[in-house]
Design an enzyme around this catalytic site. Structure first.
Site, PDB file in Angstrom:
ATOM      1  N   HIS A  30       8.273   4.386   3.563  1.00  0.00           N
ATOM      2  CA  HIS A  30       7.601   5.375   2.723  1.00  0.00           C
ATOM      3  C   HIS A  30       8.409   6.661   2.768  1.00  0.00           C
ATOM      4  CE1 HIS A  30       4.464   6.906   0.282  1.00  0.00           C
ATOM      5  NE2 HIS A  30       4.097   7.838   1.158  1.00  0.00           N
ATOM      6  N   HIS A  42       4.643  13.634  -1.155  1.00  0.00           N
ATOM      7  CA  HIS A  42       5.116  12.281  -1.424  1.00  0.00           C
ATOM      8  C   HIS A  42       4.310  11.659  -2.558  1.00  0.00           C
ATOM      9  CE1 HIS A  42       1.891  10.685   1.473  1.00  0.00           C
ATOM     10  NE2 HIS A  42       1.957  11.968   1.755  1.00  0.00           N
ATOM     11  N   CYS A 152       7.944   5.850  -4.340  1.00  0.00           N
ATOM     12  CA  CYS A 152       8.071   7.046  -3.507  1.00  0.00           C
ATOM     13  C   CYS A 152       9.530   7.427  -3.266  1.00  0.00           C
ATOM     14  CB  CYS A 152       7.344   6.838  -2.183  1.00  0.00           C
ATOM     15  SG  CYS A 152       7.921   5.409  -1.212  1.00  0.00           S
TER      16      CYS A 152
END
Length: 259
Positions: A30, A42, A152
């Protein structure tokens, strides 16, 4: 940072850094932009780190962190549909290890990184510009999340470079790159039947696909000001056009269309 790992400490971070954390089983990472004061901006899918709307979600979500029983006292639950959120560092890491994404790496270093989604050949813009993009998108959105076309990692890379990448991100290439490399190298069995030769061929195809898919090498990327990006996304003037897939060659890259 080094050849084998981009691991860093929190104390070494500065606003504008592109950071990431591998999740359980190292299936995916991530990514986000550190903006200072222990905050990370994010991009998620409706508050979830991953999501495709397909059976692939079972694999990806199973590798993610368990949802906390109690809400974080410093982070607000995501409400916006666009999925750009701000979290504290602890919530972003979700118990994982902190890494920093590298920019302007040499081709040799890029190819030496066996796993995609850790570095790029592209050059980063100044840190204040990066933070401005991230905060602007936090307020205005980044469009619809797609784990393969706009995830992301793509969000963080856009904040760092201003380049809009259309197509698979670095870690998406890693997830499907191994099987794809094996499939593409299978016709070469007529050249060599040696198992080591086939393995070397598959590795070569995989490395070449990663190199050509990197945003620093792709010809179909454009630098879009963040204010223009959000307005075009909102009005539908910026979209991805999927190419037709010939039956005898690999998938072509999507094209960026502006009106």
């Amino acid at each position: 940072m080094g050849l084998l790992s981009n691991r860093v400490t929190r104390e070494s971070l500065k606003p504008g850094d592109h950071i990431y954390s591998w999740r359980t089983a190292y299936i995916y990472a991530h990514h986000g932009i550190y903006v200072g004061d222990d905050k990370v901006i994010h991009f998620t899918r409706h508050g979830q780190e991953v999501g495709t709307g397909t059976a692939l979600d079972l694999l990806l979500i199973s590798s993610g962190p368990a949802k906390p029983r109690e809400s974080c006292p410093t982070c607000t639950a995501p409400q916006e549909e666009h999925g750009v959120i701000s979290s504290c560092m602890n919530c972003f890491l979700a118990g994982g290890v902190l890494y920093r994404f590298e920019y302007a790496v040499t081709p040799a270093l890029f190819l030496a990184k066996a796993r995609g989604g850790t570095c790029t050949l592209a050059v980063s813009d100044d840190d204040d510009i990066v933070v401005h993009r991230a905060k602007y998108l936090l307020e205005n959105g980044f469009g619809c999340y797609n784990v393969f076309k706009k995830n992301c990692e793509d969000f963080a890379i856009y904040c760092k470079t201003g380049l809009l990448e259309i197509g698979q991100s670095g870690q998406a290439v890693s997830i499907i790159g191994g099987p794809l490399a094996a499939a593409l190298s299978s016709p070469l069995r007529m050249v060599t039947t040696n198992v080591y030769g086939m393995a070397a061929t598959a590795v070569g195809v995989y490395c070449a696909s990663r190199y050509m898919a990197d945003i620093g090498m792709r010809p179909n990327v454009v630098k879009v000001p963040v204010e223009e990006l959000t307005s075009r996304l909102a009005t539908g003037l910026l979209q991805v056009v999927e190419p037709q897939i010939p039956t005898n060659i690999a998938r072509q890259s999507p094209q960026l269309v502006t009106q």
